[in-house]
Design a protein around this motif. Structure first.
Motif, PDB file in Angstrom:
ATOM      1  N   ARG A 129       0.834  -1.211   0.000  1.00 56.83           N
ATOM      2  CA  ARG A 129       0.000   0.000   0.000  1.00 56.83           C
ATOM      3  C   ARG A 129       0.862   1.251   0.000  1.00 56.83           C
ATOM      4  NH1 ARG A 129      -4.314   1.508  -1.635  1.00 56.83           N
ATOM      5  NH2 ARG A 129      -4.740   2.948   0.058  1.00 56.83           N
ATOM      6  N   MET A 130       1.966   1.218   0.741  1.00 58.26           N
ATOM      7  CA  MET A 130       2.836   2.393   0.786  1.00 58.26           C
ATOM      8  C   MET A 130       3.700   2.504  -0.468  1.00 58.26           C
ATOM      9  SD  MET A 130       3.920   2.598   4.802  1.00 58.26           S
ATOM     10  CE  MET A 130       3.969   0.834   5.064  1.00 58.26           C
ATOM     11  N   ALA A 131       3.990   1.377  -1.096  1.00 53.37           N
ATOM     12  CA  ALA A 131       4.791   1.426  -2.318  1.00 53.37           C
ATOM     13  C   ALA A 131       3.991   1.996  -3.481  1.00 53.37           C
ATOM     14  CB  ALA A 131       5.297   0.029  -2.665  1.00 53.37           C
ATOM     15  N   VAL A 132       2.718   1.597  -3.597  1.00 56.40           N
ATOM     16  CA  VAL A 132       1.868   2.051  -4.707  1.00 56.40           C
ATOM     17  C   VAL A 132       0.520   2.501  -4.122  1.00 56.40           C
ATOM     18  CG1 VAL A 132       1.045   1.505  -7.029  1.00 56.40           C
ATOM     19  CG2 VAL A 132       2.963   0.225  -6.081  1.00 56.40           C
ATOM     20  N   PRO A 133       0.489   3.689  -3.495  1.00 60.78           N
ATOM     21  CA  PRO A 133      -0.742   4.117  -2.812  1.00 60.78           C
ATOM     22  C   PRO A 133      -1.893   4.454  -3.754  1.00 60.78           C
ATOM     23  CG  PRO A 133       0.908   5.857  -2.772  1.00 60.78           C
ATOM     24  CD  PRO A 133       1.582   4.647  -3.327  1.00 60.78           C
ATOM     25  N   ARG A 134      -1.624   4.674  -5.052  1.00 59.95           N
ATOM     26  CA  ARG A 134      -2.699   5.072  -5.962  1.00 59.95           C
ATOM     27  C   ARG A 134      -3.632   3.920  -6.316  1.00 59.95           C
ATOM     28  NH1 ARG A 134      -1.167   3.715 -11.265  1.00 59.95           N
ATOM     29  NH2 ARG A 134       1.025   3.107 -11.494  1.00 59.95           N
ATOM     30  N   ARG A 135      -3.209   2.695  -6.075  1.00 68.13           N
ATOM     31  CA  ARG A 135      -4.083   1.568  -6.343  1.00 68.13           C
ATOM     32  C   ARG A 135      -5.139   1.431  -5.251  1.00 68.13           C
ATOM     33  NH1 ARG A 135      -3.733   0.786 -11.586  1.00 68.13           N
ATOM     34  NH2 ARG A 135      -1.680   0.075 -12.289  1.00 68.13           N
ATOM     35  N   ARG A 136      -6.297   0.907  -5.629  1.00 70.54           N
ATOM     36  CA  ARG A 136      -7.363   0.716  -4.652  1.00 70.54           C
ATOM     37  C   ARG A 136      -6.962  -0.346  -3.632  1.00 70.54           C
ATOM     38  NH1 ARG A 136     -12.646  -0.766  -7.755  1.00 70.54           N
ATOM     39  NH2 ARG A 136     -11.153  -2.245  -8.675  1.00 70.54           N
ATOM     40  N   PRO A 137      -7.447  -0.208  -2.393  1.00 71.57           N
ATOM     41  CA  PRO A 137      -7.124  -1.219  -1.373  1.00 71.57           C
ATOM     42  C   PRO A 137      -7.505  -2.637  -1.793  1.00 71.57           C
ATOM     43  CG  PRO A 137      -8.083   0.712  -0.335  1.00 71.57           C
ATOM     44  CD  PRO A 137      -8.205   0.927  -1.814  1.00 71.57           C
ATOM     45  N   VAL A 138      -8.614  -2.772  -2.520  1.00 67.79           N
ATOM     46  CA  VAL A 138      -9.029  -4.106  -2.954  1.00 67.79           C
ATOM     47  C   VAL A 138      -7.999  -4.700  -3.908  1.00 67.79           C
ATOM     48  CG1 VAL A 138     -10.795  -5.396  -4.209  1.00 67.79           C
ATOM     49  CG2 VAL A 138     -11.468  -3.594  -2.618  1.00 67.79           C
ATOM     50  N   THR A 139      -7.503  -3.871  -4.820  1.00 63.20           N
ATOM     51  CA  THR A 139      -6.480  -4.358  -5.760  1.00 63.20           C
ATOM     52  C   THR A 139      -5.231  -4.788  -5.018  1.00 63.20           C
ATOM     53  OG1 THR A 139      -7.325  -2.850  -7.446  1.00 63.20           O
ATOM     54  CG2 THR A 139      -5.126  -3.758  -7.790  1.00 63.20           C
ATOM     55  N   THR A 140      -4.792  -3.976  -4.049  1.00 62.65           N
ATOM     56  CA  THR A 140      -3.603  -4.331  -3.269  1.00 62.65           C
ATOM     57  C   THR A 140      -3.835  -5.608  -2.473  1.00 62.65           C
ATOM     58  OG1 THR A 140      -3.077  -1.984  -3.070  1.00 62.65           O
ATOM     59  CG2 THR A 140      -1.928  -3.476  -1.599  1.00 62.65           C
ATOM     60  N   ALA A 141      -5.060  -5.778  -1.944  1.00 60.01           N
ATOM     61  CA  ALA A 141      -5.371  -6.997  -1.195  1.00 60.01           C
ATOM     62  C   ALA A 141      -5.298  -8.226  -2.097  1.00 60.01           C
ATOM     63  CB  ALA A 141      -6.754  -6.881  -0.563  1.00 60.01           C
TER      64      ALA A 141
END
Length: 398
Positions: free
Chosen positions: A13-25
């Motif tokens: 999340r901190m590396a690529v904050p522009r992505r949605r949390p769902v995508t990061t999950a």
């Protein structure tokens, strides 16, 4: 395992904050599947030895440092998490100290002039104080700084480090020049686009690599740990994970932020572990399974930066863009082939977890023979390796 998953999600999340949390999950779930689908990683993580702790704290240390760089009030807690990683094995200060140094460099560059050294102290002072306190208790209790196992196995990290330093010292030249460029530009986020404009850096790096190759050739077979490192890389699949990360980097041309630089630092020190401290008991790869965590996270961070193909290629593809795309495709396809080959090889010849010691079966056969001959219900075995012999509870290990 839960700490490992939460830490991976936080650092992505901190590396690529522009992505949605769902995508990061979803990417975090893919990371979990990839890690635990790697046969050796899963076996040692679930073995009951320290691997689950080192794997989790490796990710937690990077996540805590990245969070502390964003919110300076959390810097003392970040330092304590790094020390917990350092204490997970007696020699892991070798990996934790460079993380603190890199994080402190980011603190200096990103902080206002009047706050720099106060924030560095917030990060470093609690970490150093806690580590020194634990070391003092260790020396008081054991009356020695070094563990008995190191002396019993004849390991001399200082000697190994000196041998490798005599070969690798030319690499300090491009590293120093890169640091100079970073400090002159007042930022450490030096991406591929920034570095490739410096022809002097490319020349210095090429000359340094040639120098290292010549010195290694002259050293012949005197360099320690090289063969065990190669074996560990194949057992863990480090080579194809590295190919995957490089292939994705060629596609997205990332600017390296704090998270990526910290991950690369941990990968670099982890790759040097066997070279300095020698191969681990039971199996070469046992101690360095944690290296897979930052390597997979780095690949995942690059994957989160992927855009639709037209955005990656641009409106007018050039020869350089085409070559970069072909190289990325070759690396990605090679990584998939390597992953399949690694899994099939391990699955066909290994039992999970600790049944990797070459003495396990002969020792248990001798135990059975003694039981039949003497009628003893439990036989005592003098064996320095804990492994499967101890876990089976069929013998007393002395």
């Amino acid at each position: 395992t839960m700490v490992l998953g939460a830490s991976v999600y936080a650092l992505l999340r901190m590396a690529v904050p522009r992505r949605r949390p769902v995508t990061t999950a979803l990417v975090t779930l893919a990371v979990a599947a990839a890690l635990f689908g790697t046969y050796a990683f899963f076996g040692w993580h679930s073995s009951g030895m320290e691997n689950s702790i080192t794997n989790a704290l490796a990710a937690a240390a990077v996540a805590a440092l990245a969070f502390g760089l964003r919110r300076p009030g959390f810097l003392p807690l970040a330092g304590i998490v790094v020390v917990a990683f350092a204490l997970s094995r007696v020699e892991f200060a070798f990996h934790a100290a460079p993380l603190l140094v890199v994080a402190a460099a980011f603190v200096v560059v990103r902080s206002p002039a009047g706050e720099r050294w106060r924030r560095v102290a917030l990060l470093v002072a609690p970490a150093v104080a806690l580590w020194l306190a634990v070391i003092a208790v260790r020396v008081w209790y054991f009356d020695d700084l070094f563990p008995n196992t190191a002396e019993a196995q004849g390991i001399s990290p200082a000697h190994n480090l000196r041998l490798w330093a005599e070969v690798a010292w030319p690499l300090l030249l491009p590293a120093g020049y890169a640091v100079f460029l970073a400090l002159r530009r007042r930022r450490l986020e030096i991406g591929v686009d920034v570095l490739k404009r410096s022809r002097a850096l490319a020349v210095v790096a090429a000359v340094s690599l040639v120098g290292v190759a010549l010195l290694a050739w002259r050293a012949d077979d005197q360099l320690p740990g090289l063969d065990p490192l190669v074996d560990a890389m194949f057992d863990l699949g480090l080579y194809w994970w590295a190919g995957l990360a490089v292939g994705l980097a060629l596609l997205v041309r990332p600017r390296l932020g704090a998270v990526e630089v910290l991950l690369l630092t941990l990968i670099a020190t982890g790759a040097c572990h066997i070279l300095v401290f020698g191969a681990a008991r039971l199996a070469e790869e046992r101690v360095i399974t944690f290296v897979l965590v930052p390597l997979v996270c780095l690949a995942a961070a690059f994957a989160l930066r992927l855009e639709p193909l037209p955005a990656l290629v641009g409106s007018a593809p050039t020869a350089v863009t085409t070559l970069r795309g072909l190289a990325a495709a070759v690396l990605l396809l090679g990584s998939i082939a390597g992953a399949i080959a690694t899994h099939r090889t391990w699955a066909s010849r290994q039992v999970l977890c600790c049944d990797v010691s070459p003495v396990t079966k002969p020792v248990m056969a001798q135990v059975a023979a003694v039981e039949r001959r003497t009628g003893l219900p439990v036989v005592s075995v003098a064996n320095p390796d804990l492994g499967l012999i101890s876990i089976q509870k069929r013998v007393n290990v002395t």
